[in-house]
Design an enzyme around this catalytic site. Structure first.
Site, PDB file in Angstrom:
ATOM      1  N   ILE A 134       0.835  -1.206   0.000  1.00 47.71           N
ATOM      2  CA  ILE A 134       0.000   0.000   0.000  1.00 47.71           C
ATOM      3  C   ILE A 134       0.873   1.261   0.000  1.00 47.71           C
ATOM      4  CG2 ILE A 134      -1.677   1.311   1.370  1.00 47.71           C
ATOM      5  CD1 ILE A 134      -2.727  -1.434   2.410  1.00 47.71           C
ATOM      6  N   SER A 170      -7.095   0.263   9.781  1.00 47.93           N
ATOM      7  CA  SER A 170      -7.535  -0.965   9.118  1.00 47.93           C
ATOM      8  C   SER A 170      -9.005  -1.173   9.459  1.00 47.93           C
ATOM      9  CB  SER A 170      -6.739  -2.164   9.638  1.00 47.93           C
ATOM     10  OG  SER A 170      -7.385  -3.369   9.276  1.00 47.93           O
ATOM     11  N   TYR A 210      -3.414  -6.337  17.418  1.00 49.70           N
ATOM     12  CA  TYR A 210      -3.373  -5.544  16.174  1.00 49.70           C
ATOM     13  C   TYR A 210      -4.685  -4.782  15.992  1.00 49.70           C
ATOM     14  CZ  TYR A 210      -3.251  -4.757  11.076  1.00 49.70           C
ATOM     15  OH  TYR A 210      -3.293  -4.201   9.806  1.00 49.70           O
ATOM     16  N   LYS A 268      -5.106  -0.635  15.746  1.00 52.58           N
ATOM     17  CA  LYS A 268      -5.711   0.055  14.605  1.00 52.58           C
ATOM     18  C   LYS A 268      -6.922   0.882  15.048  1.00 52.58           C
ATOM     19  CE  LYS A 268      -2.813  -1.165  11.416  1.00 52.58           C
ATOM     20  NZ  LYS A 268      -2.008  -0.158  10.693  1.00 52.58           N
ATOM     21  N   THR A 299      -1.566  -7.840  -0.512  1.00 49.09           N
ATOM     22  CA  THR A 299      -0.144  -7.510  -0.305  1.00 49.09           C
ATOM     23  C   THR A 299       0.499  -8.689   0.425  1.00 49.09           C
ATOM     24  OG1 THR A 299      -0.439  -6.589   1.904  1.00 49.09           O
ATOM     25  CG2 THR A 299      -0.702  -5.049   0.053  1.00 49.09           C
TER      26      THR A 299
HETATM   27  N1  LIG Z   1      -2.849  -5.439   3.352  1.00 47.44           N
HETATM   28  C1  LIG Z   1      -3.981  -5.305   4.016  1.00 47.44           C
HETATM   29  O1  LIG Z   1      -4.951  -6.054   3.842  1.00 47.44           O
HETATM   30  C2  LIG Z   1      -4.139  -4.181   5.026  1.00 47.44           C
HETATM   31  C3  LIG Z   1      -5.418  -3.899   5.481  1.00 47.44           C
HETATM   32  C4  LIG Z   1      -5.605  -2.878   6.392  1.00 47.44           C
HETATM   33  C5  LIG Z   1      -4.521  -2.140   6.818  1.00 47.44           C
HETATM   34  N2  LIG Z   1      -3.285  -2.448   6.360  1.00 47.44           N
HETATM   35  C6  LIG Z   1      -2.176  -1.626   6.854  1.00 47.44           C
HETATM   36  O2  LIG Z   1      -1.490  -1.064   5.756  1.00 47.44           O
HETATM   37  C7  LIG Z   1      -0.121  -0.878   6.100  1.00 47.44           C
HETATM   38  C8  LIG Z   1       0.750  -1.451   4.998  1.00 47.44           C
HETATM   39  O3  LIG Z   1       0.460  -2.806   4.845  1.00 47.44           O
HETATM   40  P1  LIG Z   1       0.787  -3.582   3.473  1.00 47.44           P
HETATM   41  O4  LIG Z   1      -0.259  -4.613   3.353  1.00 47.44           O
HETATM   42  O5  LIG Z   1       1.017  -2.651   2.353  1.00 47.44           O
HETATM   43  O6  LIG Z   1       2.155  -4.324   3.886  1.00 47.44           O
HETATM   44  P2  LIG Z   1       3.402  -4.836   3.005  1.00 47.44           P
HETATM   45  O7  LIG Z   1       3.057  -5.029   1.597  1.00 47.44           O
HETATM   46  O8  LIG Z   1       3.961  -5.972   3.791  1.00 47.44           O
HETATM   47  O9  LIG Z   1       4.420  -3.591   3.104  1.00 47.44           O
HETATM   48  C9  LIG Z   1       4.846  -3.153   4.340  1.00 47.44           C
HETATM   49  C10 LIG Z   1       5.854  -2.035   4.148  1.00 47.44           C
HETATM   50  O10 LIG Z   1       6.203  -1.490   5.420  1.00 47.44           O
HETATM   51  C11 LIG Z   1       7.603  -1.640   5.637  1.00 47.44           C
HETATM   52  N3  LIG Z   1       7.762  -1.834   7.086  1.00 47.44           N
HETATM   53  C12 LIG Z   1       7.397  -2.895   7.841  1.00 47.44           C
HETATM   54  N4  LIG Z   1       7.678  -2.665   9.130  1.00 47.44           N
HETATM   55  C13 LIG Z   1       8.229  -1.430   9.211  1.00 47.44           C
HETATM   56  C14 LIG Z   1       8.718  -0.635  10.270  1.00 47.44           C
HETATM   57  N5  LIG Z   1       8.743  -1.066  11.539  1.00 47.44           N
HETATM   58  N6  LIG Z   1       9.191   0.604   9.973  1.00 47.44           N
HETATM   59  C15 LIG Z   1       9.195   1.059   8.709  1.00 47.44           C
HETATM   60  N7  LIG Z   1       8.749   0.336   7.663  1.00 47.44           N
HETATM   61  C16 LIG Z   1       8.265  -0.896   7.906  1.00 47.44           C
HETATM   62  C17 LIG Z   1       8.044  -2.765   4.711  1.00 47.44           C
HETATM   63  O11 LIG Z   1       9.390  -2.684   4.246  1.00 47.44           O
HETATM   64  P3  LIG Z   1      10.645  -3.261   5.097  1.00 47.44           P
HETATM   65  O12 LIG Z   1      10.442  -4.723   5.245  1.00 47.44           O
HETATM   66  O13 LIG Z   1      11.845  -2.895   4.265  1.00 47.44           O
HETATM   67  O14 LIG Z   1      10.616  -2.515   6.393  1.00 47.44           O
HETATM   68  C18 LIG Z   1       7.127  -2.494   3.510  1.00 47.44           C
HETATM   69  O15 LIG Z   1       7.638  -1.439   2.718  1.00 47.44           O
HETATM   70  C19 LIG Z   1       0.068  -1.492   7.482  1.00 47.44           C
HETATM   71  O16 LIG Z   1      -0.019  -0.461   8.462  1.00 47.44           O
HETATM   72  C20 LIG Z   1      -1.129  -2.407   7.634  1.00 47.44           C
HETATM   73  O17 LIG Z   1      -1.517  -2.562   8.978  1.00 47.44           O
HETATM   74  C21 LIG Z   1      -3.057  -3.449   5.470  1.00 47.44           C
END
Ligand SMILES: NC(=O)c1ccc[n+]([C@@H]2O[C@H](COP(=O)([O-])OP(=O)(O)OC[C@H]3O[C@@H](n4cnc5c(N)ncnc54)[C@H](OP(=O)(O)O)[C@@H]3O)[C@@H](O)[C@H]2O)c1
Length: 284
Positions: A51, A176, A189, A193, A224
């Site tokens: 995202i 979320s 978690y 959120k 993701t």
């Molecule tokens: N995917 C879903 O269904 C969903 C739904 C609701 C909310 N969200 C929220 O959306 C956000 C992004 O999720 P995503 O699904 O896009 O995840 P993702 O594809 O796994 O990407 C996560 C990103 O965050 C970085 N990251 C992880 N931990 C970190 C930290 N402690 N400090 C800085 N960077 C960090 C990772 O890179 P590195 O490994 O290099 O750090 C990566 O760039 C999260 O807050 C998640 O809770 C996701």
């Protein structure tokens, strides 16, 4: 009525008489829209994948200079190279949002490369535990609350003096849908959120006098690595896909346009909102 008709028909004739073809006018409108964030600087945490990466690309496409960041140098390098290869204005640095020195480096990078900051988008979030809320160790609680809840506020406090100098600014947090509809076994978690919804409201009222708006993106299930739609999710919620309006999971890009809008002047009267992007609204 007659006057109104006359005015409308003149306007219609005027449109037809325009020496600029419709396609050119449309593309010039598109060009204006692409510049909605021109000369602005956006700092985005957790933006090398998923995202956050989609948001980084979209804000840069809309004219902003974007500072990408995440924990791993190779992820930062890859993301920066990919977006620079598309002709977009991005730079990047390592920033684990839970580490004070990394947050300082992120602020310094934005100031050094871009001369200031207009937008902060806090995407980084973690969930190290699938299990019972009451069985969670203190370390798990600390890690989830540190990264998901405390770090956006701490990073913003470091950036705020620089954002204030610009006169206006926008912050977007990323919560979320589990804030509204908790997933069993993700209790800590879910709680983090939900806290972000409150943080959004509190910061919005606190920063309104400074001209800084604070809103919160509330994604549903987005495809993701983090959501592991294929692997983990079906074990947690087998029928989840069926109960939601659009009957499918979302793509990261579907979260990006709303963030660009929330940063843009079109959202100048919007603050303190928690906006769901989930193919359905779980809010009452
Ligand atoms: N995917 C879903 O269904 C969903 C739904 C609701 C909310 N969200 C929220 O959306 C956000 C992004 O999720 P995503 O699904 O896009 O995840 P993702 O594809 O796994 O990407 C996560 C990103 O965050 C970085 N990251 C992880 N931990 C970190 C930290 N402690 N400090 C800085 N960077 C960090 C990772 O890179 P590195 O490994 O290099 O750090 C990566 O760039 C999260 O807050 C998640 O809770 C996701």
């Amino acid at each position: 009525m007659t006057a109104m008709f006359r005015a409308a028909s003149q306007a219609f004739r005027g449109l037809h008489r325009s020496s600029v073809p419709l396609s050119a006018r449309m593309s010039s409108n598109r060009a204006d829209r692409r510049c909605a964030l021109a000369e602005k600087v956006a700092v985005i945490t957790g933006s090398t994948k998923g995202i956050g990466f989609a948001i980084a690309r979209r804000l840069a496409e809309d004219g902003a200079h974007v500072v990408i960041s995440s924990r791993k140098q190779q992820n930062v390098d890859r993301a920066v190279a990919e977006l620079q290869g598309e002709g977009l204005s991005v730079t990047g640095t390592v920033c684990h949002v839970g580490k004070a020195e990394d947050r300082e480096r992120l602020v310094a990078t934005a100031l050094e490369h871009c001369g200031g900051v207009d937008f902060l988008v806090c995407v980084a979030g973690v969930n190290p535990l699938v299990g019972s809320t009451l069985g969670a160790s203190e370390q798990v609680w600390d890690k989830i609350l540190d990264v998901n809840v405390k770090s956006p506020a701490l990073l913003l406090s470091q950036l705020l003096p620089h954002m204030e100098k610009r006169g206006t600014g926008a912050v977007v947090l990323v919560s979320s849908m589990v804030a509204y509809v908790p997933i069993p076994k993700l209790g800590v978690y879910n709680t983090s959120k939900t806290a972000l919804l409150g943080l959004c409201k509190s910061l919005a009222v606190e920063l309104a006098p400074k001209g800084i708006r604070v809103n919160c993106l509330v994604p549903g299930i987005i495809k993701t690595e983090f959501s592991q739609v294929e692997k983990t999710l079906p074990r947690l919620l087998p029928d989840f896909n069926d109960i939601y309006g659009l009957q499918r999971f979302g793509e990261p890009e579907e979260c990006a346009g709303i963030v660009s809008f929330l940063c843009s002047p079109d959202a100048s009267y919007i603050t303190g909102e928690n906006i769901v992007v989930a193919g359905y609204s779980p809010k009452l």
